[in-house]
Design an enzyme around this catalytic site. Structure first.
Site, mmCIF file in Angstrom:
data_model
loop_
_atom_site.group_PDB
_atom_site.id
_atom_site.type_symbol
_atom_site.label_atom_id
_atom_site.label_comp_id
_atom_site.label_asym_id
_atom_site.label_seq_id
_atom_site.Cartn_x
_atom_site.Cartn_y
_atom_site.Cartn_z
ATOM 1 C CE LYS A 405 -84.742 55.086 11.583
ATOM 2 N NZ LYS A 405 -84.602 56.211 11.800
ATOM 3 C CD GLN A 741 -100.816 59.994 -17.419
ATOM 4 O OE1 GLN A 741 -101.472 58.895 -16.513
ATOM 5 N NE2 GLN A 741 -99.805 59.750 -18.317
ATOM 6 N N GLY A 1049 -97.949 54.827 -22.508
ATOM 7 C CA GLY A 1049 -97.538 53.649 -23.111
ATOM 8 C C GLY A 1049 -96.253 53.909 -24.296
ATOM 9 C CD GLU A 1226 -95.397 53.138 -20.762
ATOM 10 O OE1 GLU A 1226 -95.882 52.126 -20.935
ATOM 11 O OE2 GLU A 1226 -96.388 53.621 -20.021
HETATM 12 C C1 LIG Z 1 -90.923 62.652 8.374
HETATM 13 C C2 LIG Z 1 -90.406 62.374 9.788
HETATM 14 C C3 LIG Z 1 -89.769 61.060 9.585
HETATM 15 C C4 LIG Z 1 -89.438 60.991 11.213
HETATM 16 N N1 LIG Z 1 -88.642 59.690 11.617
HETATM 17 C C5 LIG Z 1 -87.962 59.713 12.337
HETATM 18 C C6 LIG Z 1 -87.740 58.790 12.961
HETATM 19 O O1 LIG Z 1 -87.163 58.211 11.964
HETATM 20 N N2 LIG Z 1 -87.341 58.355 13.958
HETATM 21 C C7 LIG Z 1 -87.475 59.022 15.320
HETATM 22 O O2 LIG Z 1 -87.493 58.798 15.939
HETATM 23 N N3 LIG Z 1 -88.541 60.168 15.031
HETATM 24 C C8 LIG Z 1 -89.106 60.474 13.361
HETATM 25 N N4 LIG Z 1 -89.678 61.329 12.877
HETATM 26 C C9 LIG Z 1 -89.990 62.084 14.803
HETATM 27 C C10 LIG Z 1 -89.209 63.640 15.162
HETATM 28 O O3 LIG Z 1 -88.464 62.822 15.427
HETATM 29 C C11 LIG Z 1 -90.187 64.717 15.271
HETATM 30 O O4 LIG Z 1 -91.340 64.857 15.046
HETATM 31 C C12 LIG Z 1 -89.722 65.112 16.125
HETATM 32 O O5 LIG Z 1 -88.146 64.968 17.124
HETATM 33 C C13 LIG Z 1 -90.220 65.970 17.213
HETATM 34 O O6 LIG Z 1 -90.023 66.571 17.925
HETATM 35 P P1 LIG Z 1 -90.234 68.838 17.538
HETATM 36 O O7 LIG Z 1 -88.914 69.584 18.106
HETATM 37 O O8 LIG Z 1 -90.569 68.490 16.238
HETATM 38 O O9 LIG Z 1 -91.905 68.630 18.423
HETATM 39 P P2 LIG Z 1 -93.156 69.225 18.170
HETATM 40 O O10 LIG Z 1 -93.937 68.956 17.432
HETATM 41 O O11 LIG Z 1 -93.170 70.753 18.489
HETATM 42 O O12 LIG Z 1 -93.282 68.779 19.818
HETATM 43 C C14 LIG Z 1 -94.148 67.472 19.608
HETATM 44 C C15 LIG Z 1 -94.638 66.989 21.233
HETATM 45 O O13 LIG Z 1 -93.083 67.353 21.688
HETATM 46 C C16 LIG Z 1 -94.064 68.615 22.729
HETATM 47 N N5 LIG Z 1 -92.818 69.063 23.509
HETATM 48 C C17 LIG Z 1 -92.260 70.050 22.521
HETATM 49 N N6 LIG Z 1 -91.160 70.233 23.479
HETATM 50 C C18 LIG Z 1 -90.995 70.241 24.732
HETATM 51 C C19 LIG Z 1 -89.830 70.315 25.700
HETATM 52 N N7 LIG Z 1 -89.344 71.172 25.869
HETATM 53 N N8 LIG Z 1 -90.823 69.501 26.852
HETATM 54 C C20 LIG Z 1 -92.212 69.002 27.206
HETATM 55 N N9 LIG Z 1 -93.121 69.175 25.724
HETATM 56 C C21 LIG Z 1 -92.352 69.224 24.643
HETATM 57 C C22 LIG Z 1 -95.010 69.326 22.199
HETATM 58 O O14 LIG Z 1 -96.623 69.450 23.018
HETATM 59 C C23 LIG Z 1 -95.986 67.988 21.535
HETATM 60 O O15 LIG Z 1 -96.542 67.002 22.533
HETATM 61 C C24 LIG Z 1 -89.855 62.105 12.246
HETATM 62 C C25 LIG Z 1 -91.004 63.039 11.611
HETATM 63 C C26 LIG Z 1 -91.073 63.213 10.893
HETATM 64 C C27 LIG Z 1 -91.673 64.223 10.662
#
Ligand SMILES: Cc1cc2nc3c(=O)[nH]c(=O)nc-3n(C[C@H](O)[C@H](O)[C@H](O)COP(=O)(O)OP(=O)(O)OC[C@H]3O[C@@H](n4cnc5c(N)ncnc54)[C@H](O)[C@@H]3O)c2cc1C
Ligand code: FES
Ligand code: FES
Length: 1282
Positions: A405, A741, A1049, A1226
């Site tokens: 990655k 500020q 500054g 600074e």
């Molecule tokens: C700050 C930040 C950084 C991130 N960086 C990365 C990264 O570097 N690489 C990367 O790959 N990802 C990254 N992500 C994304 C992250 O992986 C996803 O937000 C996370 O995996 C979603 O999982 P969740 O459980 O929160 O899903 P949710 O947000 O709860 O759901 C996401 C979607 O999936 C659906 N869903 C949830 N569960 C199911 C299920 N069992 N079956 C069917 N549909 C379902 C929901 O309806 C929704 O549409 C990042 C996210 C954030 C907030």
């Protein structure tokens, strides 16, 4: 579904109506419970300042409690049903702080303090997870990937928290038992049972609380089934509706896909938490990333056929930050990829390479078992299906897995390109590596590109050890990677090159020792040991509390969450305001239509320029360019405020603002860069050249010459507390709490916009959550907006900008374009320099630092002939503004760049060229002043020795010789920085109270993290000869501190100290006659006696330093030297700072820990500026693309130097300074260009491998991962084994 859920916060139960489906836990805590210790900034999981600790019953294991820290901004409060939540207020307070709060205070781990509670709560979660000896320094260092701090540079925070690690040095070990921390925290135990409280008691606790400021909502439905069968039927009942299945609910941090008709929270369904190892390893859909990592690591250790899962776990650890992974599920990530095919899901990559099979179901009987790839196109909507689990097959030892990655910074960033490779390798024939059924998967290429199928097919059955096969595979791969060109993502050329690089790394791993060891240096990624730092500073006990290394005064209340910021101000009666902004720049505004906005529930008013009662100009000084509070006729830049929308909630105001429609005419292509401005001749009025001697002739006659151009980008301030103001109409005017500020500027700006006298506007500021120059004049935009709204509705109005709005609207550091020419002799001694400096000012040039080059442009070098032309470019960007060390940073970068160019031309180490040009005392600098305090030459020489520079230079050369694909570079940047006091007016007001002799101080500076209050308190205590704890610092107020200048500054701390000294002198003059009559009396008794004798115990002082002649404009110089050593991965461009040594002259530091903090913070902010922070604008509209934490990347905990050695110069003094001190804040940032030149050295070593290093090559900052790789000129023709 019940009408309310029960949530326990810090031990008290609350009923939350089930209409709160779209209210985050963060909003609930801050707005309904007034627990404002938990902060908010990005609202997208990217900054970590909102982290809280949660406990809830493990849905899959009876009697087990899940304990972790999560981002409250992403967590819907309704999904906390039955949870016990602890906020920073629940862990301790200033009377009984928790051990974590104590350690952070003791280690000087706070500056502005706005990130602090997030840090504390993340650490709280760690200590709960890792009991006893399990917590190591490595775990601590790995776990702060999701918490950002813009002030400290992280080192003190990591040091503080590592004291809880079992492997920290005994002397440093925090004097607490981790068990104590795990058990402590008022509020997590049930008062009846003594057990962890989950709010699940059948009868409400006696303490069940009503919530403050309830919100009336017409929200989407919310449901929380407990079984899969219930889930299937509820999903079926919602056919055709927009449904969100709430797992971790972190995806809104990446994509805002709403609105939804219904939410179904799946967290209580135990069947979704399956974890089973048999011939296949199964994992349920709701297992979070954190638990997936733990489970995969355990499985890999206990079962050789699943050993590859350790690599998968390692890759998942690179997703987001710890608090996000604590909530996010793998299933959610796969669904995100399904909805947004371009999303570079690391989970998709991991699961696809592992040949995982995903089970999706709409009922017990409708069950599909499909690959992750097939999931992307499987119908999930009719029937409505849910992912239930994934199964992972075992693999034989001859199957090799590698996952990569490449990110724009070390962690917490989505991939520029990610890749996962799997290959079965037959090594049965000696010297051959025959590949069977390979999988080569890439992310972030295009929405539809996942497998490099052509290359996979080509490789099947071939011997990758054969150089021609490798070359063939690389050629095919190179041709099949055709990436989309997406703004603010890596370029297609880099993605293509990087993809080949990653595959080449994989091939080298397969062939192992058959490849030349120099070439095997490509294998793997840069390894980063645990970081460490040393801090060396002088202190003089005879002057205590002056020069005493003490924690900041406010540190403890920042750590306990009791420190209040303007953004924390709230009340049940206030309204909220947000700006509607222009979506494009360089166009006429024909119409602003607020009809839809007014229809949004809760919106009460929309104001446009026509509604401004006074003058439509936020700048109160007639000598500076006018800036409209609300655009009237022309949208100068995308992001310009066009209307203020007032609503009953923050959401109403923000959502309403999005509905304001602007009609444009005569839209022109926006001018965005200096080069655009040069082409269009779009300049502000010309500035006279700086001419010293005759540079053209000197250069012409010089033995050697260099000529070139360079470009440097911008930088967002990225203060963790975004811009905020609260305005309250009063019976005689307006009270304004402003995150500024510059109190006087806000007072003038608001008075002007409202059309009232200045004395009717009362402005105050106690502290601000970071500023870095961005709140000097820019605070007026927000204060005026809030004041106009408050005036219009005649109620208190708060405006607390979202990060997105703030990023789009507020100007930033000026980008530059520079042409230069220099003449010199065989030693590199300068004969003459010509530079044409173009600064990108945006819409006004008022705050242009372009002429800074006439003050700092010589750095420490004596050049007899100069011609410097300066041009302010007028572009369609917001008015760019002062950003920490504005102008000085860039000016020093330019001259250092020229010195590097000269050195390379002469084939000399650049430090030798720099030393040859150092000034001597008596020389006149470019300001025309004779130097009388020049110590830089000796300082540099001794520093080179203490930093072992020459030895390390040799070591780097040896390393470079032995490693074809890893390179190291070292560079040294000396610095002379002139301090200028002229034009800086400040005041101070001190009162001593009888009945105890305590002292209150109100000074004209603003505490924004730089420790000004601590320094002033030390000075006052020293001057009056009293203990420090008798001194209290009060807010800056427009009455007590009228007409004071802006805090900026770096000079404010010393100048308000000077004002404080004057006040103390006045007071002493009045007190001493009484004191002398009471030789043995206590301070308190002396003050009481003064009071009885009616002595005035208050004093005021006004400082307006005026220097002239040889003392102007520079009062004194400070000096520093920085040595940076980097290592880079030539194939990817990833780099890290292996060691950084910094020495800085603070004179007699008034407060050494404050000054060390300023040095470290400035350095890390500079490292971000020069390496990872890049602003990208959309070319047709001029809209900022990099406005979110998803796209804009300041440094994180693992971007700081691995070995960070900071020294404040010993035995220094400053006869021209305040109490012999020198400024800080600074100047250290000006030395961080050292990283650019260290990288350049490493790149040069990489180019030397292909005979391209000899000639000078231009580099532009920031040196992003992409740029660094591209400067190394990698080419698949070079990707060989020998
Ligand atoms: C700050 C930040 C950084 C991130 N960086 C990365 C990264 O570097 N690489 C990367 O790959 N990802 C990254 N992500 C994304 C992250 O992986 C996803 O937000 C996370 O995996 C979603 O999982 P969740 O459980 O929160 O899903 P949710 O947000 O709860 O759901 C996401 C979607 O999936 C659906 N869903 C949830 N569960 C199911 C299920 N069992 N079956 C069917 N549909 C379902 C929901 O309806 C929704 O549409 C990042 C996210 C954030 C907030
Ligand atoms: S506000 Fe929650 S992570 Fe930034
Ligand atoms: S102290 Fe961390 S952001 Fe200011």
């Amino acid at each position: 579904m019940a009408t309310a859920v029960v949530v326990t916060v810090n031990g008290l139960q609350y009923q939350v109506p089930n209409t709160y489906g779209e209210i985050s836990l963060n909003e609930f805590l801050r707005k309904n419970l007034l627990l404002t210790g938990t902060k908010v900034m990005c609202r997208e999981g990217g900054c970590g300042i909102c982290v809280v600790y949660v406990e809830y019953p493990d849905p899959s294991q009876q009697g087990v409690v899940v304990q972790r820290s999560i981002n409250s901004c992403l967590c819907p409060v309704l999904s906390c049903d039955g949870w016990s939540i602890t906020t920073v207020e629940g862990t301790g307070n200033r009377v009984t702080p928790s051990p974590i709060q104590q350690q952070l205070t003791k280690h000087y781990g706070t500056q502005c303090g706005y990130c602090t509670s997030g840090m504390i709560m993340n650490m709280h979660g760690l200590t709960k997870k890792y009991n006893g000896s399990a917590l190591t320094k490595q775990i601590v260092e790995d776990s702060f990937d999701g918490n950002m701090c813009r002030c400290t540079g992280y080192r003190p925070i990591l040091d503080a928290f590592k004291t809880f690690a079992s492997d920290s040095k005994p002397a440093c070990h925090a004097v607490v038992d981790l068990e104590d921390i795990s058990g402590q925290g008022p509020g997590v135990k049930c008062p009846t049972t003594g057990e962890t409280c989950f709010g699940t008691c059948p009868k409400p606790h006696e303490s069940q609380m009503a919530i403050t400021n309830p919100i009336n909502l017409q929200a989407a439905s919310w449901d929380q089934p407990k079984t899969l069968t219930e889930l299937y039927s509820r999903m079926a009942a919602l056919a055709g509706k927009r449904l969100f299945l709430v797992a971790g609910h972190t995806s809104p941090g990446v994509y805002k896909d709403g609105p939804y008709d219904a939410y179904i929270d799946t967290k209580k369904i135990s069947d979704l938490y399956l974890k089973r190892v048999a011939s296949t390893t199964f994992i349920g859909a709701n297992v979070t990333m954190t638990d997936t990592i733990d489970f995969f690591n355990q499985t890999a250790t206990s079962n050789p056929r699943f050993s590859y899962l350790a690599a998968v776990a390692g890759h998942i650890k690179k997703i987001a930050g710890t608090p996000v992974r604590n909530a996010a599920t793998w299933a959610g990530s796969l669904m995100l990829k399904r909805t947004h095919p371009e999303f570079p899901s690391d989970i998709f990559l991991c699961f696809e390479v592992a040949n995982a099979l995903i089970t999706v179901q709409s009922s017990d009987t409708d069950k599909l078992v499909i690959s992750p790839l097939a999931l992307l196109t499987t119908n999930m909507d009719s029937p409505r299906r849910v992912i239930t689990s994934a199964g992972f097959p075992g693999f034989d030892a001859n199957v090799l897995f590698r996952l990569y990655k490449i990110m724009p910074r070390s962690q917490n960033a989505h991939a520029l390109v990610n890749a996962a490779f799997r290959a079965q390798v037959d090594r049965s024939q000696p010297g051959k590596f025959v590949i069977g059924s390979p999988a080569l998967i890439f992310g972030n290429i295009t929405g539809s590109f996942n497998h490099a199928s052509l290359t996979e097919n080509y490789l099947k059955g071939k011997d990758i050890g054969d150089a021609t096969v490798l070359a063939g595979a690389l050629k095919i791969l190179h041709d099949e990677i055709k990436a989309d060109d997406v703004p603010a993502e890596a370029t297609p050329a880099y993605k293509q090159s990087l993809s080949c690089s990653l595959f080449y790394k994989f091939a080298l791993e397969i062939v192992g020792n058959s490849a030349n060891s120099r070439f095997r240096s490509a294998v793997g990624s840069l390894s980063r040991p645990i970081s460490s730092g040393t801090q060396d500073f002088p202190t003089n006990a005879s002057n205590y509390p002056l020069t005493q290394p003490i924690p900041k005064l406010e540190s403890l209340v920042q750590c306990t969450g009791e420190a209040k910021y303007i953004s924390d101000t709230d009340s049940g009666t206030m309204l909220y305001a947000a700006f509607a902004v222009a979506e494009r720049g360089n166009a006429d505004i024909v119409k602003i239509d607020s009809t839809d906005a007014m229809k949004y529930p809760g919106v009460v008013k929309v104001l446009t320029a026509m509604d401004i009662p006074g003058v439509n100009n936020i700048n109160p000084n007639a000598n500076v360019d006018q800036e409209e509070a609300l655009a009237s006729a022309k949208a100068l830049f995308a992001g310009q405020p066009v209307a203020v929308v007032v609503g009953s909630s923050q959401t109403a105001a923000e959502e309403g603002a999005k509905l304001v429609k602007v009609t444009y005419a005569n839209a022109q292509t926006p001018i965005l860069t200096c080069r655009d401005a040069i082409d269009a001749k779009s300049f502000f009025p010309s500035i006279p050249d700086m001419v010293i001697g005759d540079a053209p002739t000197a250069i012409k006659n010089a033995p050697s010459r260099v000529k070139g151009v360079l470009e440097i980008g911008s930088q967002m301030h990225f203060y963790m507390e975004t811009q905020a103001a609260v305005c309250t109409p009063t019976d005689d005017g307006m009270d304004v709490e402003s995150g500024t500020q510059w109190v006087d500027w806000v007072q003038g700006g608001v008075a002007q916009c409202l059309g009232v006298k200045k004395n009717l506007i009362n402005v105050s500021v106690k502290r601000i959550g970071g500023a870095y120059g961005g709140k000097i004049s820019r605070g007026n935009i927000i204060a005026c907006g809030a004041a106009l709204a408050a005036h219009a509705v005649n109620k208190p109005v708060k405006m607390f900008q979202s990060l997105w709005d703030s990023a789009k609207m507020i100007g930033k550091r000026n980008p530059y374009y520079v042409e230069y020419e220099a003449g010199f002799d065989a030693n590199g001694k300068l004969a003459g320099i010509i530079t044409n400096v173009y600064a990108n000012c945006g819409q006004t040039a008022t705050e242009s630092p372009v002429s800074a080059v006439t003050l700092w442009g010589d750095n420490g070098y004596n050049c007899p002939n100069w011609k410097v032309s300066m041009t302010n470019c007028k572009t369609n960007l917001p008015a760019n503004t002062w950003t920490r060390a504005p102008g000085s940073t860039e000016s020093i970068f330019f001259i250092e760049y020229i010195m590097e160019h000269i050195a390379q031309t002469l084939g000399k180490p650049s430090i030798d060229v720099k030393r040859a040009n150092f000034y001597k005392n008596g020389d006149r600098t470019i300001t025309g002043q004779p130097l009388k305090d020049f110590t830089l030459a000796e300082l540099t020489d001794s520093f080179l020795t203490s930093a072992s520079y020459r030895q390390r230079l040799q070591d780097a050369a040896t390393f470079n010789l032995n490693n074809r694909w890893r390179k190291r570079g070292i560079s040294v940047t000396p610095m002379k920085y002139g301090s200028t006091w002229n034009g800086n007016n400040f005041n101070c007001f001190i009162s001593i109270f009888h009945s105890g002799g305590t002292v209150a101080v109100s000074h004209g500076g603003v505490e924004m993290g730089q420790g000004i209050n601590t320094k002033v308190a030390q000075v006052v205590a020293y001057e009056l000869g009293i203990p420090l704890d008798l001194v209290s610092i009060k807010p800056n107020f427009s009455l007590t501190n009228a007409n004071a200048n802006s805090t900026g500054g770096s000079v404010t701390s010393e100048l308000v100290s000077l004002a404080a000294i004057n006040c103390c002198s006045q007071l002493k003059a009045r007190i001493d006659p009484i004191k002398n009559t009471m030789p043995n009396a206590s301070w308190s008794d002396i003050i009481e006696a003064c009071f009885v004798k009616t002595i005035d115990l208050s004093a005021r002082s006004w400082i307006a330093p005026k220097t002239t002649g040889d003392d102007a404009p520079v009062n004194y110089n400070t000096y520093g030297v920085t040595c940076t050593e980097v290592e880079l991965d030539v194939l990817t461009g990833e780099h890290q700072i292996t060691r950084m040594d910094v020495i800085h002259d603070c004179g007699e530091s008034m407060s050494p820990l404050v000054d060390v903090g300023q040095i470290e913070g400035a350095i890390v902010m500079g490292l971000g500026y020069y390496t990872s922070e890049e602003l990208v604008y959309e070319k047709t509209t001029g809209a900022l693309v990099t406005y979110s934490t998803w796209k804009y990347k300041p440094p994180t905990t693992k971007d700081i130097p691995i070995d960070f050695r900071v020294q404040i110069l010993q035995n220094s003094s400053n006869p021209s300074g305040v109490l012999r001190s020198k400024l800080v804040a600074e100047p250290p940032l000006c030395m961080t260009c050292s990283v650019v030149f260290a990288l350049r050295e490493a790149i040069k070593a990489a180019r030397d491998e292909i005979s391209q290093g000899h000639d000078w090559f231009q580099i532009n900052a920031p040196m992003t991962v992409e740029k660094v790789q591209q400067y190394c000129l990698p080419d698949i023709a070079q990707f060989t084994y020998n």
